[in-house]
Scaffold this active site. Structure first.
Site, short mmCIF file in Angstrom:
data_model
loop_
_atom_site.label_atom_id
_atom_site.label_comp_id
_atom_site.label_asym_id
_atom_site.label_seq_id
_atom_site.Cartn_x
_atom_site.Cartn_y
_atom_site.Cartn_z
CG PHE A 213 -2.02 1.09 1.34
CD1 PHE A 213 -3.19 0.62 0.79
CD2 PHE A 213 -1.62 2.25 1.87
CE1 PHE A 213 -4.29 1.79 1.16
CE2 PHE A 213 -2.78 3.24 1.72
CZ PHE A 213 -4.18 2.95 1.44
CE LYS B 236 -7.68 -0.28 5.17
NZ LYS B 236 -6.32 -0.48 4.96
NE ARG C 237 -9.90 -3.62 -2.43
CZ ARG C 237 -9.41 -2.72 -1.51
NH1 ARG C 237 -8.08 -3.29 -0.78
NH2 ARG C 237 -9.97 -2.22 -0.58
C1 LIG Z 1 -5.49 0.78 4.87
C2 LIG Z 1 -3.98 0.82 4.67
C3 LIG Z 1 -3.31 1.96 5.20
C4 LIG Z 1 -3.97 3.15 5.54
O1 LIG Z 1 -3.28 4.13 6.23
P1 LIG Z 1 -3.69 5.46 6.70
O2 LIG Z 1 -2.67 5.89 7.63
O3 LIG Z 1 -4.68 4.91 7.95
O4 LIG Z 1 -4.49 6.20 6.00
C5 LIG Z 1 -1.95 1.56 5.26
N1 LIG Z 1 -1.22 0.70 5.12
C6 LIG Z 1 -2.00 -0.59 4.34
C7 LIG Z 1 -1.17 -1.73 4.09
C8 LIG Z 1 -3.51 -0.39 4.31
O5 LIG Z 1 -3.95 -1.35 4.10
#
Ligand SMILES: *Cc1c(COP(=O)(O)O)cnc(C)c1O
Length: 415
Positions: A138, A233, A381
């Site tokens: 991510f 989530k 997804r």
């Molecule tokens: C959802 C997600 C985030 C979200 O980061 P925020 O700082 O809460 O916006 C970060 N890393 C991963 C792997 C995610 O799936």
């Protein structure tokens, strides 16, 4: 045998519908759905924003009108506001296999990635100058790790999770990995990779955003060093609810936060000029906690009372298997290709389908009440949240997907 005989005479749709109803009737978690505010649609986006538990608004109302409105500043003590980050951390702990006292809630996942990566390279010590980062991560994890590397004089080594073993070496300080890949839904081997990171003398940081609340993590059992995760989530904490940071007990005394705000001070109300870190998970705190969001999360966590994470995992795998079976039965060959691993040991709680027409297909699915999401350019997804998604939902989503694909001709990527 006779059952097979009868089923072969019915249309596949009827078979799968009937099976869905039987599976729902036998599902030990089926009763949890009533705890959530849902409509008649099929909500398959709980891996992005978990659904609202119905009891939460009244609890938040109390936080606002009584705790804040009437008690005002007394609530820092009397309503337990000050200790909320550690207290709520201890409620998340059993869901990720951690003993109490190692998780603190607060800030965003991004901020916690920063704390964890910097602390990890400081734990690893001198002479190691590389930070291995999941190249498919991510994006925020990669951005933050790069900034942490620049600040601490390390070098980022982007590496596909499958190549981590080969990339580990005497220069490796820390490794930042995702337990479940947000795009494909692939589950990585947390026990094996953590052991390999340790064998190389490095520190393992895991991002649990897509696994906490969906499957067992076993942080303590597998000797994870540091971990972060979000709560909006699978943990249903609400939009922007605070994230969490796990620091294994054995590292807490040397956890050297790059953001040592006054909330992490041993004596915050001493208001002294010199910094002295608190013991335990409190050391991971920064500034004043966002109490309204935090207590919304705390209320939302009630839906996990009495739930076994193993039961959640069993249902999650059964649901994703069943959805894939329905897709296979209903969708014409070639229109979608699953990029979610078939092997259970490699699967999280979502199904990702590659589809050339993903954009118009998802738009139409949402119009028909099947809410998944899109990872551009071509991935549909579907998140399966075992507390409130059932087998009839999975069958319906696959059936509506087939209908939508019949309306969106192959090659139509915009219409
Ligand atoms: C959802 C997600 C985030 C979200 O980061 P925020 O700082 O809460 O916006 C970060 N890393 C991963 C792997 C995610 O799936």
């Amino acid at each position: 045998m006779s059952e097979n005989m009868t089923t072969t005479t019915t249309a596949p749709t009827e078979n799968l519908r009937e099976r869905a109803l039987k599976l729902d009737a036998a599902d030990p978690l089926a009763g949890r759905r009533a705890l959530f505010a849902l409509d008649d649609g099929v909500y398959l986006d709980g891996n992005s924003l978990g659904a609202l538990p119905v009891h939460v608004p009244a609890r938040v109302q109390d936080v606002l009108t009584r705790q804040w409105g009437e008690l005002r500043i007394r609530s820092w003590d009397e309503s337990g506001w000050w200790t909320a980050p550690e207290r709520i951390g201890d409620r998340i702990a059993p869901l990720v296999g951690a003993a109490a006292g190692q998780i603190v809630v607060g800030d965003s996942t991004s901020v916690n990635v920063f704390k964890a990566v910097v602390a990890a390279v400081r734990i690893a010590g001198e002479g190691r100058d590389e930070i291995l980062v999941d190249a498919t991560t991510f994006p925020t994890d990669g951005y933050i790790a790069s900034a942490a590397a620049r600040l601490t004089g390390h070098r980022i080594v982007p590496v596909a999770p499958a190549d981590v073993l080969a990339a580990l070496g005497p220069r490796t300080a820390a490794v930042l990995l995702n337990h479940v890949d947000y795009r494909s839904g692939r589950l990585h081997d947390l026990p094996g990779l953590t052991a390999a990171v340790h064998a190389a003398g490095a520190v393992a940081v895991w991002d649990l955003c897509h696994s906490a609340g969906a499957l067992p993590v076993g942080l303590d059992e597998h000797g994870v060093d540091l971990a972060v995760g979000c709560t909006y989530k699978y943990l249903n904490g609400g939009p922007g609810s605070p994230a969490y940071l796990y620091v294994a007990e054995r590292h807490q005394a040397v956890f050297d936060s790059p953001l040592p705000g006054w909330n992490s001070h041993a004596d915050p109300f001493g208001m002294t000029a010199g910094y002295a870190p608190a013991d335990g998970s409190v050391r991971g705190r920064v500034g004043t906690p966002d109490i309204v969001s935090m207590l919304t999360l705390e209320a939302a966590l009630d839906v996990w009372d009495g739930v076994s994470v193993d039961a959640v995992r069993a249902k999650s795998l059964a649901l994703t298997d069943f959805f894939l079976e329905c897709v296979e039965a209903y969708v014409p060959a070639g229109r979608v290709v699953s990029v979610t691993p078939a092997a259970h040991a490699e699967r999280g709680s979502q199904v990702a389908l590659r589809c050339a027409e993903a954009e118009p297909v998802m738009r139409r699915l949402i119009e028909r009440g099947v809410v998944g999401d899109l990872r551009r350019p071509d991935v549909l997804r579907f998140g399966f949240t075992p507390l409130y998604v059932g087998f009839a939902d999975a069958e319906r989503a696959a059936r509506i997907l087939a209908d939508v694909l019949a309306e969106v001709p192959a090659g139509n990527t915009v219409g």
